[in-house]
Write a protein that holds these residues in place. Sequence first.
Motif, PDB file in Angstrom:
ATOM      1  N   GLY A  90       0.680  -1.142  -0.185  1.00  0.00           N
ATOM      2  CA  GLY A  90       0.207   0.000   0.195  1.00  0.00           C
ATOM      3  C   GLY A  90       0.906   1.424   0.486  1.00  0.00           C
ATOM      4  O   GLY A  90       1.731   1.443   0.034  1.00  0.00           O
ATOM      5  N   THR A  91      -0.282   2.666   0.057  1.00  0.00           N
ATOM      6  CA  THR A  91       0.831   3.804   0.119  1.00  0.00           C
ATOM      7  C   THR A  91       1.967   3.802   1.361  1.00  0.00           C
ATOM      8  O   THR A  91       1.241   3.439   2.391  1.00  0.00           O
ATOM      9  CB  THR A  91      -0.121   4.671   0.171  1.00  0.00           C
ATOM     10  OG1 THR A  91       0.285   6.481  -0.208  1.00  0.00           O
ATOM     11  CG2 THR A  91      -1.257   4.692   1.078  1.00  0.00           C
ATOM     12  N   THR A  92       2.507   5.022   1.695  1.00  0.00           N
ATOM     13  CA  THR A  92       3.487   5.539   2.479  1.00  0.00           C
ATOM     14  C   THR A  92       2.940   6.148   3.479  1.00  0.00           C
ATOM     15  O   THR A  92       3.443   7.576   4.167  1.00  0.00           O
ATOM     16  CB  THR A  92       4.933   5.598   2.576  1.00  0.00           C
ATOM     17  OG1 THR A  92       4.950   6.443   0.800  1.00  0.00           O
ATOM     18  CG2 THR A  92       5.699   3.724   1.920  1.00  0.00           C
ATOM     19  N   TRP A  93       1.898   7.280   1.942  1.00  0.00           N
ATOM     20  CA  TRP A  93       1.503   8.529   2.627  1.00  0.00           C
ATOM     21  C   TRP A  93      -0.074   8.769   2.539  1.00  0.00           C
ATOM     22  O   TRP A  93      -1.266   8.261   2.251  1.00  0.00           O
ATOM     23  CB  TRP A  93       1.804  10.114   1.357  1.00  0.00           C
ATOM     24  CG  TRP A  93       3.154   9.779   1.157  1.00  0.00           C
ATOM     25  CD1 TRP A  93       3.939   9.232   0.391  1.00  0.00           C
ATOM     26  CD2 TRP A  93       3.984  11.081   2.010  1.00  0.00           C
ATOM     27  NE1 TRP A  93       5.206   9.876   0.290  1.00  0.00           N
ATOM     28  CE2 TRP A  93       5.249  10.774   1.269  1.00  0.00           C
ATOM     29  CE3 TRP A  93       3.968  12.207   2.589  1.00  0.00           C
ATOM     30  CZ2 TRP A  93       6.305  11.743   1.735  1.00  0.00           C
ATOM     31  CZ3 TRP A  93       4.999  12.471   3.199  1.00  0.00           C
ATOM     32  CH2 TRP A  93       5.993  12.679   2.270  1.00  0.00           C
ATOM     33  N   THR A  94      -0.284   9.566   4.115  1.00  0.00           N
ATOM     34  CA  THR A  94      -2.024   9.712   3.896  1.00  0.00           C
ATOM     35  C   THR A  94      -2.223  10.920   4.338  1.00  0.00           C
ATOM     36  O   THR A  94      -1.332  12.180   4.556  1.00  0.00           O
ATOM     37  CB  THR A  94      -1.977   9.140   5.111  1.00  0.00           C
ATOM     38  OG1 THR A  94      -2.604   7.604   5.470  1.00  0.00           O
ATOM     39  CG2 THR A  94      -3.241   9.296   5.667  1.00  0.00           C
ATOM     40  N   ARG A  95      -2.999  12.048   3.613  1.00  0.00           N
ATOM     41  CA  ARG A  95      -3.558  13.123   3.189  1.00  0.00           C
ATOM     42  C   ARG A  95      -4.549  13.720   4.343  1.00  0.00           C
ATOM     43  O   ARG A  95      -5.497  12.578   4.948  1.00  0.00           O
ATOM     44  CB  ARG A  95      -4.951  13.262   2.601  1.00  0.00           C
ATOM     45  CG  ARG A  95      -4.425  14.866   2.067  1.00  0.00           C
ATOM     46  CD  ARG A  95      -4.407  15.290   0.569  1.00  0.00           C
ATOM     47  NE  ARG A  95      -4.640  16.317  -0.225  1.00  0.00           N
ATOM     48  CZ  ARG A  95      -5.458  17.083  -0.929  1.00  0.00           C
ATOM     49  NH1 ARG A  95      -5.994  16.303  -1.779  1.00  0.00           N
ATOM     50  NH2 ARG A  95      -4.776  18.156  -1.433  1.00  0.00           N
ATOM     51  N   VAL A  96      -3.768  14.869   5.240  1.00  0.00           N
ATOM     52  CA  VAL A  96      -4.783  14.908   6.328  1.00  0.00           C
ATOM     53  C   VAL A  96      -5.719  16.206   5.710  1.00  0.00           C
ATOM     54  O   VAL A  96      -5.499  16.633   4.920  1.00  0.00           O
ATOM     55  CB  VAL A  96      -4.043  15.516   7.573  1.00  0.00           C
ATOM     56  CG1 VAL A  96      -3.135  14.482   7.924  1.00  0.00           C
ATOM     57  CG2 VAL A  96      -3.391  16.097   7.478  1.00  0.00           C
ATOM     58  N   PRO A  97      -6.690  16.676   6.720  1.00  0.00           N
ATOM     59  CA  PRO A  97      -8.310  17.672   6.234  1.00  0.00           C
ATOM     60  C   PRO A  97      -7.382  18.630   5.774  1.00  0.00           C
ATOM     61  O   PRO A  97      -7.714  19.062   5.201  1.00  0.00           O
ATOM     62  CB  PRO A  97      -8.770  18.148   7.109  1.00  0.00           C
ATOM     63  CG  PRO A  97      -8.399  16.712   8.389  1.00  0.00           C
ATOM     64  CD  PRO A  97      -7.230  16.021   7.748  1.00  0.00           C
ATOM     65  N   ASP A  98      -6.548  19.255   6.118  1.00  0.00           N
ATOM     66  CA  ASP A  98      -5.999  20.809   5.694  1.00  0.00           C
ATOM     67  C   ASP A  98      -4.964  20.628   4.610  1.00  0.00           C
ATOM     68  O   ASP A  98      -4.604  21.192   4.126  1.00  0.00           O
ATOM     69  CB  ASP A  98      -4.835  21.685   6.770  1.00  0.00           C
ATOM     70  CG  ASP A  98      -4.231  20.206   7.580  1.00  0.00           C
ATOM     71  OD1 ASP A  98      -3.720  19.864   6.645  1.00  0.00           O
ATOM     72  OD2 ASP A  98      -3.528  20.042   8.502  1.00  0.00           O
ATOM     73  N   GLY A  99      -5.379  19.104   4.187  1.00  0.00           N
ATOM     74  CA  GLY A  99      -4.173  19.232   2.711  1.00  0.00           C
ATOM     75  C   GLY A  99      -3.224  18.682   2.252  1.00  0.00           C
ATOM     76  O   GLY A  99      -2.719  17.874   1.611  1.00  0.00           O
ATOM     77  N   GLU A 100      -2.123  18.351   3.529  1.00  0.00           N
ATOM     78  CA  GLU A 100      -1.195  17.878   3.698  1.00  0.00           C
ATOM     79  C   GLU A 100      -1.174  16.330   3.589  1.00  0.00           C
ATOM     80  O   GLU A 100      -1.829  15.828   3.852  1.00  0.00           O
ATOM     81  CB  GLU A 100      -0.139  18.871   4.489  1.00  0.00           C
ATOM     82  CG  GLU A 100       0.128  20.034   4.641  1.00  0.00           C
ATOM     83  CD  GLU A 100       1.514  20.643   5.606  1.00  0.00           C
ATOM     84  OE1 GLU A 100       2.256  20.673   4.735  1.00  0.00           O
ATOM     85  OE2 GLU A 100       1.596  19.952   6.354  1.00  0.00           O
ATOM     86  N   TRP A 101       0.070  15.626   3.714  1.00  0.00           N
ATOM     87  CA  TRP A 101       0.677  14.362   3.440  1.00  0.00           C
ATOM     88  C   TRP A 101       0.966  14.246   4.609  1.00  0.00           C
ATOM     89  O   TRP A 101       2.123  15.557   4.603  1.00  0.00           O
ATOM     90  CB  TRP A 101       0.919  13.483   2.107  1.00  0.00           C
ATOM     91  CG  TRP A 101      -0.036  14.374   0.705  1.00  0.00           C
ATOM     92  CD1 TRP A 101      -0.860  15.523   0.399  1.00  0.00           C
ATOM     93  CD2 TRP A 101      -0.695  12.746   0.570  1.00  0.00           C
ATOM     94  NE1 TRP A 101      -1.424  15.245  -0.675  1.00  0.00           N
ATOM     95  CE2 TRP A 101      -2.276  13.750  -0.831  1.00  0.00           C
ATOM     96  CE3 TRP A 101      -0.793  12.094   0.430  1.00  0.00           C
ATOM     97  CZ2 TRP A 101      -2.744  13.308  -1.024  1.00  0.00           C
ATOM     98  CZ3 TRP A 101      -1.960  10.915   0.053  1.00  0.00           C
ATOM     99  CH2 TRP A 101      -2.528  11.578  -0.974  1.00  0.00           C
TER     100      TRP A 101
END
Length: 534
Positions: free
Chosen positions: A157-168
Amino acid sequence: MAAPLPNRNADWWRDAVIYQVYPRSFADGDGDGTGDLAGVRGRLSYLAELGVDAVWFTPWYLSPLVDGGYDVADYRTIDPAFGTLGEAEKLIAEARELGIRTIVDIVPNHVSDQHAWFRAALAAGPGSPERELFHFRPGRGERGELPPNDWPSQFSGTTWTRVPDGEWYLHLFTPEQPDLNWDHPAVRKEHEDILRFWFERGVAGVRIDSAALLVKDPELPDYVEGVDPAPFIDQDALHDVYRAWRAIADEYGGVFVGEVWLPDAERFARYLRPDELHTAFNFNFLTCPWEADRLRRSVDDTLAEHAPVGAPATWVLCNHDVTRTVTRYGRADTGFDFAAKRFGTPTDLGLGTRRARAAALLSLALPGSVYLYQGEELGLPEADIPLDRIQDPMHSRSGGVDPGRDGCRVPLPWQADAPSYGFGAEAEPWLPQPADWARFAVDRQRADPDSMLRLYREALRLRRTEPGFGDGPFTWLDSQDDVLAFRRAEGLVCVVNLSGDPVALPSHERILLASGPLADGGALPADTAVWLRT
Ligand code: GLC
């Protein structure tokens, strides 16, 4: 602070037998279905009787247990499911009374998403100093909708997750395990304090989780196949971290064992230079198939790569991440590869057990220290966990293809005829135990001179009393290609027969120990090992 260990034992780690306790599954003192420190304290005499020199505890800190405790929310608090800090201190002291040292597990690459630092980073928003402790980045693509780079996860799977303010944010493992930014001085300082915190409590050593992953290429560039090292592993700056750690360990007489998975022997050995880590796990040996030429090469490579830095080798057959030894050695493919794990791989447990018994004598006769994973001394096989009970994220993140690691983490059987085989009280254990495990229970094996437990106990006893074992000289003896035969000091010889047929033993004064019965005329049967005095 605990009294310093006597100096004459300063080198104990060079040839120690270290037993790995997975606290959740060792023994359940309060009877709620989850193993705990009270359970371990109640079973310390078992470890003393087995004859181990030290115990390594996988993480016992406050944790949501998304990755079995490798998602730490607070290093200075014991998870309430396991006990209290006071109990951990008692456990460390009681073990020392029995001559058993304690090794704790530190997970510096990442923390839990419930760690105070990460919660603060989420709350503080983009550009804040709190976010600098992690790897937060804007996304790629027109609206930042794509992850900042293409790094593969250690858990699919992926190594990045996006948070609600748009950053990962970056996580080499699950989204619940955000990676720390090791270029930040506060991250370094905090871990130095954590080391001191545990050394002050009398621990003799620290296992370092994912030890080659901490430092990232600061540009976080895309991963390019064939460029070595990859930007998220084995970065040169990491060695400064371990030099600083070594200075702290030296103040306390503590030792490190690194979880360093690196194929390149020379780069691996850099972690073991005299001012860095004392030891690292030998995954080359663990993953090696049960074949004489491959094992011979693994031993040779291991000794050759450790010699220039003066570090002792370690010999490891199993841990909480890999398929249990007896199951692996009974398969057509006897090696280990995370990517190849599948449900329903056939195995011959009789054959696997015979080989695991021989492998025990092989690894305990080699120069260096040995790691023994709880249940290995009972010959436990990998358990099949019903799909709806699997908890390991490696399973879910693989889309259900990888069975995950729970099959080697099942609570131990202590008593054949008790509920949960004496693991705890009436409560159902957190992972189900197979219906046919009474035969592996400690009480049965204690009473059976041919059991795996009795083999390990006798091997550990001999290893302690025979000065030729442990650190020291090692020489291969002439033998046919599919037989491993080597000499240690004091006339000790180990022979392991990996051919399909019985072989004659070299001339000897006495057989000290055999992993199975000898054939007619005293020949060594296939998949059997002996220790000889010559
Ligand atoms: C190590 C641990 C493993 C854990 C991973 C992430 O490989 O041994 O159990 O899942 O690190 O912390």
